[in-house]
Design a protein around this motif. Structure first.
Motif, mmCIF file in Angstrom:
data_model
loop_
_atom_site.group_PDB
_atom_site.id
_atom_site.type_symbol
_atom_site.label_atom_id
_atom_site.label_comp_id
_atom_site.label_asym_id
_atom_site.label_seq_id
_atom_site.Cartn_x
_atom_site.Cartn_y
_atom_site.Cartn_z
ATOM 1 N N SER A 59 0.831 -1.202 0.000
ATOM 2 C CA SER A 59 0.000 0.000 0.000
ATOM 3 C C SER A 59 0.865 1.250 0.000
ATOM 4 O O SER A 59 0.542 2.239 -0.661
ATOM 5 N N GLN A 101 -7.434 0.602 -0.474
ATOM 6 C CA GLN A 101 -7.684 -0.628 0.263
ATOM 7 C C GLN A 101 -8.901 -0.479 1.172
ATOM 8 O O GLN A 101 -9.768 -1.331 1.202
ATOM 9 N N ASP A 187 -5.948 -1.602 -5.021
ATOM 10 C CA ASP A 187 -5.358 -2.155 -3.802
ATOM 11 C C ASP A 187 -6.392 -3.027 -3.109
ATOM 12 O O ASP A 187 -7.358 -2.529 -2.533
ATOM 13 N N GLU A 188 -6.200 -4.304 -3.166
ATOM 14 C CA GLU A 188 -7.114 -5.282 -2.567
ATOM 15 C C GLU A 188 -8.581 -5.009 -2.886
ATOM 16 O O GLU A 188 -9.400 -4.861 -1.973
HETATM 17 MG MG LIG Z 1 -2.149 -2.667 2.123
#
Ligand SMILES: [Mg+2]
Ligand SMILES: Nc1ncnc2c1ncn2[C@@H]1O[C@H](COP(=O)(O)OP(=O)(O)OP(=O)(O)O)[C@@H](O)[C@H]1O
Ligand SMILES: Nc1ncnc2c1ncn2[C@@H]1O[C@H](COP(=O)(O)OP(=O)(O)OP(=O)(O)O)[C@@H](O)[C@H]1O
Ligand SMILES: [Mg+2]
Lengths: 520, 315, 336, 330
Positions: A59, A101, A187-188
């Motif tokens: 991240s 995220q 991100d995710e």
């Molecule tokens: Mg992360």
């Protein structure tokens, strides 16, 4: 959708320079070297997977790419040109956009406003909103990803998955900013999605590849290998290598991530350890009804893990919360170990030995500015470190023990939990109930959301250990596979009712398909 | 309108009904006009404070800003202290003075990173100081026809000031619904950090909201001067808390992100009807404040009951 | 050294060099014309004796007044002279005791609990007030006369927990008893505030309508607020009376829109307190020589109506008002 | 599972060391603000910095310190208590009315009564889910009304001074007893918080109420307790005021509301909850007291005094607030 593509001029610059290149990026935080000289190349028209354990620096790296983190050293090159990214607007102007995220939408605005936020274009003239234009712009973005959300719906009225779609629609707005092929960072994005939605997302990612580069982060390595062309691996803030997705196996990736051999096949393997036959039911739920569920019956034996599966809106989360006293009920009896369970509030539930790990970690799971130790020992325990008087020494030992056991990556126990990576935060939240030591029933709402493979198998191992010690568990799993792997029994919920129960003993597990049939 | 928004209007109707039943004097047309007239200044103040509350900030600067603009306007239009006679221009300058002071609290908030609670409290003190300086011991009395006329002359039975208040509500509603400023103020209350992640610089909008609020207070100060026929340093005394109470009673949340001008307008009416009604039914002056407080609490309680949640956060 | 006056132990004795005297005037705030005029009167006196007055204001905040006084008394108090307007009756005792302990010369005005005796103290030289019952009755009578001896009136009370508000209203009640045809329709508090009076009067005007023929206000600020409300309601037939003789009220009386007020001569009040203290501090007047009836007394006040208003438009103090042998000339007698 | 080394121990120590100094400095900021202000006042009037003068200021600050200390707990929980001043006024009336009958027990009775009233507000806030701002705003007007009615709208003299005499004494001849008592309140409450899980519950409640609740922290009880202590402090402050003014009055402390809240914020406690301490409020209360009494005494004219007061409290907060602990400045 193709109409959208043909609308754009084809800005194919000669494929000499990569779309994005990172050289020797370094970032320090107090006590942590989050990035320690990362090198990364994102080619044009590829989907680059980024893998790494919790806290590996993924991240942070991505935030540096969108100008949110100022690196201490290192260079970022966009299409062969060295750039300084001072802000998210800078990054957007260079064609780099990101889905974060933790979800980042303004809850009290409409989906349309969120989609165009910060780049309203013709939707706002001289500071005045033109709602029709705005809605049209948003609709265009939603059409791109084939979403049927009403653009004028308030965001907080949407489901989690719909909100994720809104985020993706929003990041695609940077296409309008630049004539170059954009770089889209996810991100995710899948950690909160159902399998059907994940498919939709992957379709989008593959479509994006047509005209853009995509950086994709996920802890589900099979997913990463499925959608990406190439996977780069980070470990401890350094790039440790990359593999073409077509040639790699999850186990190999995992090995690169942790620097030693490991297995991705964690639940099945470890589940074999389970032996105990369930004894008497520890939790007996009869006819439980509430806002979004009706007449739910549920038995959980001591030492048993019962998974509940269902699509969004099936009400399983609310059942979970109701059992913890965090959601009102209208009818029903709940008995825990022969005693009626008081559902009037979370305190009563805690006192009776019920624990709960909420799904929305950021707002409900943790107290951001407080330390890891405080977060871990927040629950009032009959045990060890807090009684009427805190014993700091004991508390420290206890907390340190759990930090060690769960491999929680944190400078020390006094660090604010908000400074930890998502996965490590989740471990702390889970540790809270383990620290308590007197939990008889654990309600786990997506307990492994955002955890890396290693951490996840660690959690699985812990949950099993607890089960063997006789703790009853209700599990809302992150994926059907997880539910199947971890549970002894699976209850299927649909439309607020518990419709079917499927046994899932070790060695005789149902297939995901068996369950999906029951869910719809 | 959803159920959660229905509480305050229902409370207004109920309170109005109860007073109308109890007091013949209350249900006369002239008293209704009187209630609307009496609500005018508070409405304008509340218009300003609503945007600030929507952002999740708080604003206690109304007393100071109103005092400064009240004295300023009294000294700028025809008055007994000097030979000025700027008329409407004077009103504009007073409103701008209010906007300027509001801007200062916004700037202190975003540049010094001091919570609005404190910056506005500080600006209130500064405003009172400025007002006292201009006051210089001699009451400025207004002899300007236009300004005095605003409070006296009527259109459709309501004083011009009341129509100004209506106009403010309308403007406020348009800003809230159709302007970037209004929508962003709303968004800042919802999730400020997300705006930053979307590349929006929130600081200018925050300053703008405080400036706009200051302008509304400035106008309210002018209105008080028009009503009293004189510039008073204490022109805005007590308006800070009554405006916040009105906004909150109307359904605006102090943590921001919910409510709006129309909510606040209902809140103002509720508070004003209470004040008027209690006098009309002859409640002892000792008890009036207490009864009012009790009813405000009860009204808010009644309004939140349908939306109570188990795990709801109440600050 | 001058001779020590009175027989009291360490009775207030003045031996100060006139140049060493510190003069302090304390009122609620400077944004009120009456109190600003008071402080100006103090300045005038200070100038007369070649000194300057320290102007203190406490914003109508009792706690703050106490805090200022105790801070002041923590400094050099040897030749300190204070002319204080206590915020309320209850604020007087701690001020008095503080001054007594610190040995600072104190004159208070307006507010004092009835059972607190000036003669029990050495440094509390004098308490000056106006007979509130008298003024309330005077303007009540003027109001009754203005409405022709019969009709409905309303009353606007001051801050309810002040003696002034209570006395004035008591005086008004006496007047009502003497004028049986005058009916009190309603009484409300407007806290001595112009803005509050405006709102309250508006409401009462709609409640009682044409029945209201007169408005009795416990001070001029409220009377002026009431006038404003009348103007906005288009009513010109209502008689209004107040107390204090602030400039606006005098103008209103001149113009005929207000009926009567009572003067208390702010500039004189601002000067006289300092003058008493100064005379004692410098030894020109021995504290013990102040007669008991001059320790707590009613000062002269005047009913002002259209006939005599011209005489009061610009109140002026003369040097002779503050001469050490002329300090108590305006006394109307000791407080009962 | 192998755990990769994150940083070398040496680097870590260096980094945390620096952070430690920074952290310590920010927590000393309120004291620095206080010293700077005192220095400035002394420069403006050299006569200001005398023992007498400081003693008087300490004595003056005592009720404000107590009020602010109590309300700090509510603020730490994320709420606000606007009723403290009105409750304090009401308590002065209680004191004056009860003293003739209750004698020496009056102090205890008054504090118990205000604690109970505070608890009622807390219960109303928690059970009815009304924002604390509104509950206590309502409380403010209700308490004022009750005070007006039971006192017949006037001050009540306290003739028997024995009951409050102890508060007017000086410890060691210099330190006013009232200030010592205020200090004790701060010390005792701070210690109780530190030694029990209460502190982390209160902070968790202030930072994120829903997370605290779902973690099983006794949020409701903690909030009610905070309001109760706040009420009790209002009662104690009332006793201090009575000891100083020899009377009870229905409006006596009303004007202490904004100074008390200002004291909390000037100390650097986050008005949004979670971050802060009673020590900070102590320093904040002293700053506010110095401003209230110091500015006029050193001869700042009243209009400029207000302007200065406004500017200085904003500047003080700019100095004292530890922004790393406050997520967003609202
Ligand atoms: Mg992360
Ligand atoms: N703002 C911050 N302050 C201090 N340390 C931070 C901050 N942000 C991240 N870190 C630290 O930097 C390291 C890398 O964090 P990062 O969030 O990049 O990990 P990640 O790879 O995204 O992990 P996850 O898979 O859990 O999301 C972690 O050790 C984290 O604790
Ligand atoms: N009747 C209802 N009234 C209000 N909100 C509801 C209702 N039913 C469901 N919801 C909300 O809709 C959302 C989705 O419902 P729910 O949580 O039951 O789905 P789920 O099956 O548990 O989802 P997931 O698969 O993500 O765990 C939740 O936020 C829930 O609070
Ligand atoms: Mg769900």
């Amino acid at each position: 959708m193709t109409t959208n593509l043909s609308r754009r001029p084809e800005p194919r610059v000669p494929a000499s320079a990569p779309a994005l290149e990172v050289r020797g990026l370094v970032k320090h935080y107090p006590g942590v070297k989050a990035l320690d000289g990362v090198d990364l190349v994102v080619r044009r028209n590829e989907v680059l997977g980024l893998a790494g354990e919790n806290g590996a620096g993924k991240s942070t790296l991505l935030k540096a790419l969108v100008g949110l983190v100022r690196p201490d050293a290192g260079e970022i090159w966009v299409r062969g040109e060295k750039v300084r990214l001072g802000s998210i607007t800078d990054a957007a102007n260079h064609g780099i956009g990101m889905v974060f995220q933790e979800q980042s939408l303004v809850p009290n605005l409409t989906a349309a406003e969120n989609i165009v936020l910060g780049s309203e274009g013709p939707g706002v003239r001289h500071g005045i909103y033109r709602w029709n234009t705005l809605r049209r712009l948003a609709q265009e973005q939603l059409d791109k990803i084939g979403s049927h959300i009403d653009p004028l719906a308030r965001t907080d009225s949407l489901t989690f998955a719909d909100r994720q779609m809104v985020e993706i629609a929003k990041v695609l707005r940077i296409e309008e900013r630049t004539s170059h092929p954009p770089v889209i960072i996810l991100d995710e994005p899948t950690s909160v999605l159902e399998s059907k939605e994940i498919e939709t997302l992957f379709t989008q990612v593959r479509r994006l590849r047509e005209f853009a580069s995509v950086v994709f982060v996920s802890h589900r390595l099979d997913e990463v290998l499925d959608v990406c062309d190439r996977v780069a691996v980070l470990r401890g803030g350094r790039s440790v290598g990359e593999v073409p997705a077509a040639e790699a196996a999850p186990a190999e990736l995992h090995r690169m991530m942790i620097g030693s051999t490991g297995s991705d096949d964690h639940y099945h393997g470890a589940a074999a350890e389970r032996r105990d036959e369930p004894r008497r039911p520890r939790l007996v739920v009869r006819g439980l009804s509430g806002r979004s569920f009706r007449d739910v019956d549920l038995d959980v034996h001591a030492g048993e893990i019962v998974g509940i599966v269902g699509v969004h809106g099936s009400g399983r989360e609310d059942v979970c919360r109701a059992l913890f006293g965090a959601e009102p009920t209208t009818a029903g009896d709940v008995v825990l170990d022969g005693e009626k369970l008081d559902l009037s509030g979370t305190r009563a539930a805690c006192a009776a030995g019920v624990g709960y790990v909420p799904a929305e970690r950021k707002t409900e799971g943790m107290v951001g500015p407080m330390s890891v130790a405080d977060n871990m020992t927040l629950t009032k325990q009959k045990s060890r470190c807090t009684g009427p008087v805190v014993r700091p020494g004991k508390q420290a030992k206890l907390v340190d023990g759990w930090i060690e056991r769960l491999s929680i990556r944190t400078p020390d126990r006094g660090t604010a939990i908000q400074r930890l990576s998502g996965g490590n935060q989740q471990k702390v939240v889970l540790a809270r109930w383990l620290v308590a030591g007197d939990v008889r029933l654990l309600l786990l709402d997506h307990p492994t959301r955002g955890l890396d493979v290693g951490a996840r198998s660690e959690v699985y191992r812990l949950l099993r250990e607890l089960a063997n010690q006789g703790v009853a568990m209700v599990l809302l799993a992150d994926s059907l596979e997880e539910a199947i792997g971890m549970s002894d029994r699976i209850v299927v919920m649909s439309d607020g009712r518990a419709t079917t129960e499927v046994a899932a003993p070790t060695g005789d597990k149902p297939t995901p398909l068996d369950l999906v049939k029951e869910m719809v | 309108m959803s159920l959660r928004d229905a509480g305050p209007p229902v409370a207004l109707v109920v309170v109005f009904g109860v007073f109308a039943a109890l007091s013949p004097g209350f249900r006369t047309l002239s008293n209704v006009q009187n209630v609307l007239d009496a609500a005018a200044v508070l409405t304008v103040v509340t218009c300003g404070i609503t945007f600030v509350l929507m952002m999740g900030s708080i604003d206690l600067s109304a007393p100071g800003i109103m005092g400064a603009s009240a004295i300023a306007v009294a000294l700028l239009v025809a008055n007994n202290r000097n030979d000025n006679d700027f008329g409407l221009l004077g009103v504009v300058v007073a409103v701008l003075l209010g906007a300027g002071l509001g801007c200062l609290s916004g700037l202190a908030l975003v540049t010094l990173k001091v919570p609005s609670f404190m910056t506005t409290l500080g600006i209130s003190a500064v405003g009172l100081g400025v007002a006292t300086l201009m006051f210089a011991g001699v009451q400025p009395n207004v002899s300007d026809r236009m300004l005095e006329g605003l409070a006296v002359e009527r259109f459709l039975g309501l004083a011009h000031l009341t129509w100004i208040a209506f106009a403010c509500v309308l403007v406020g509603w348009l800003v809230q619904r159709y302007s970037r400023l209004g929508r962003y103020a709303f968004a800042i209350g919802g999730a400020e950090e997300v705006l930053a992640l979307s590349g929006v610089r929130v600081a200018p909008y925050k300053v703008a909201v405080f400036t706009m609020a200051g302008a509304f207070y400035g106008l309210a100060g002018v209105m008080v001067t028009s009503q009293l026929g004189a510039g008073l340093v204490q022109a805005g005394k007590g308006y800070d808390f009554s405006a916040i109470a009105a906004a909150v009673v109307g359904g605006t949340l102090l943590i921001g992100g919910r409510g709006g001008i129309l909510h606040s307008a209902v809140g103002v009416l509720l508070v004003t009807v209470l004040t008027n009604g209690l006098v009309q039914i002859g409640v002892s002056p000792y008890w009036q404040g207490g009864v009012q407080g009790l009813i405000v609490v009860a009204a808010v309680a009644a309004a939140v009951i349908p939306q109570r949640r188990r795990n709801q956060v109440t600050k | 050294t001058e001779e020590v006056g009175g027989g009291g132990p360490a009775a207030a004795a003045g031996a100060c060099d006139p140049a060493d005297v510190t003069l302090v005037g304390q009122v609620r705030n400077e944004s009120n014309p009456y109190e600003a005029a008071w402080l100006d009167g103090g300045d005038t006196f200070a100038e007369q004796v070649g000194l300057t007055q320290q102007r203190l204001t406490y914003d109508g905040d009792s706690t703050r007044q106490q805090e200022q006084i105790s801070q002041l008394l923590a400094g050099d108090t040897e030749c300190l002279v204070m002319n204080v307007l206590p915020n309320g009756d209850s604020d007087t005792p701690p001020i008095v005791e503080g001054a007594e302990e610190a040995g600072a010369y104190l004159v208070t005005q307006w507010n004092k609990p009835a059972d607190l005796n000036v003669t029990d103290y050495d440094y509390w030289l004098s308490h000056i007030t106006y007979d509130g019952v008298e003024s309330g009755r005077q303007i009540g009578d003027a109001l009754a006369e203005a409405i022709g001896g019969s009709g409905g009136v309303i009353a606007l009370q001051g801050v309810l927990d002040t003696g002034a508000a209570k006395d004035r209203f008591a005086g008004f009640e006496e007047s009502l008893a003497a004028n049986p045809d005058v009916e009190l329709l309603d009484d409300q508090t407007a806290n001595f505030s112009r803005a509050e009076a405006l709102e309250v009067t508006k409401t009462l005007l709609t409640k009682h309508g044409e029945d209201i023929e007169g408005i009795w206000a416990a001070n001029d600020d409220m009377a002026l607020g009431a006038l404003e409300a009348l103007q906005q309601a288009g009513r010109t037939d209502v008689a209004v009376v107040g107390i204090d003789a602030v400039p606006d009220a005098l103008t209103a009386i001149e113009e005929g829109s207000m009926t009567a007020t009572v003067s208390s001569d702010g500039p004189w009040q601002g000067g006289i307190g300092l003058a008493i203290g100064y005379c004692v501090a410098t030894g020109e007047l021995a504290a013990g020589d102040i007669a008991d009836e001059d320790r707590a007394w009613f000062a002269e006040q005047f009913l002002i109506d259209q006939d005599n208003v011209a005489d009061f438009v610009s109140p002026e103090t003369t040097e002779s008002d503050f001469a050490c042998d002329n300090l108590f000339s305006r006394s109307q007698g000791a407080m009962s | 599972m192998s755990t990769p080394v994150i940083t070398t121990p040496a680097a870590e120590a260096a980094v945390t060391g620096r952070a430690g100094v920074g952290r310590r400095l920010t927590s000393f900021m309120p004291v620095i603000a206080l010293v700077v202000l005192l220095a400035a006042l002394t420069v403006a009037d050299p006569g200001f910095l005398t023992l007498n003068s400081l003693t008087a200021a300490a004595r003056t600050s005592a009720p404000l310190v107590v009020l602010a200390a109590g309300a700090t707990l509510v603020v730490l929980c994320g709420g606000i208590d606007l009723s403290i001043a009105a409750l304090c006024s009401l308590a002065t009336v209680f004191f004056a009315l009860w003293l003739p009958d209750a004698g020496g027990l009056t102090t205890v009775a008054v504090i118990a009564a205000t604690a109970a009233i505070g608890a009622v507000q807390g219960v109303a806030h928690v059970l009815l889910r009304i924002p604390s701002f509104i509950v206590t705003l309502g409380g403010m007007s209700i308490f004022s009304a009750i005070a007006l009615v039971i006192s017949d709208a006037g001050p009540i003299r306290v003739v028997d001074r024995d009951a409050t005499h102890w508060l007017t004494l000086y410890v060691g001849g210099v330190v006013p007893m009232a200030f010592v008592v205020a200090l004790l309140v701060v010390v005792v409450v701070s210690l109780v918080l530190r030694l029990t899980p209460l502190e982390s519950w209160i902070r968790a409640t202030g930072y994120s109420e829903s997370a605290a609740r779902l973690a099983g922290a006794p949020v409701d009880v903690v909030k009610i307790a905070a309001f109760t202590v706040s009420g009790a402090c209002a009662g104690l402050a009332a006793v201090m005021l009575v000891s100083r003014n020899f009377s009870g009055s229905p409006t006596m402390a009303d004007n202490l509301l904004l100074p008390a809240v200002a004291a909390i914020v000037v100390g650097g406690t986050a008005i949004t909850g979670g971050h802060g301490s009673l020590w900070r409020s102590l320093a904040g209360a002293l700053v506010v007291t110095l401003l209230r009494v110091g500015l006029p005494i050193v001869g700042v004219p009243s209009a400029y005094e207000q302007i200065l007061y406004g500017a200085i409290i904003v500047a003080a907060v700019a100095l004292t607030l530890d922004r790393s602990k406050v997520l967003t400045i609202k």
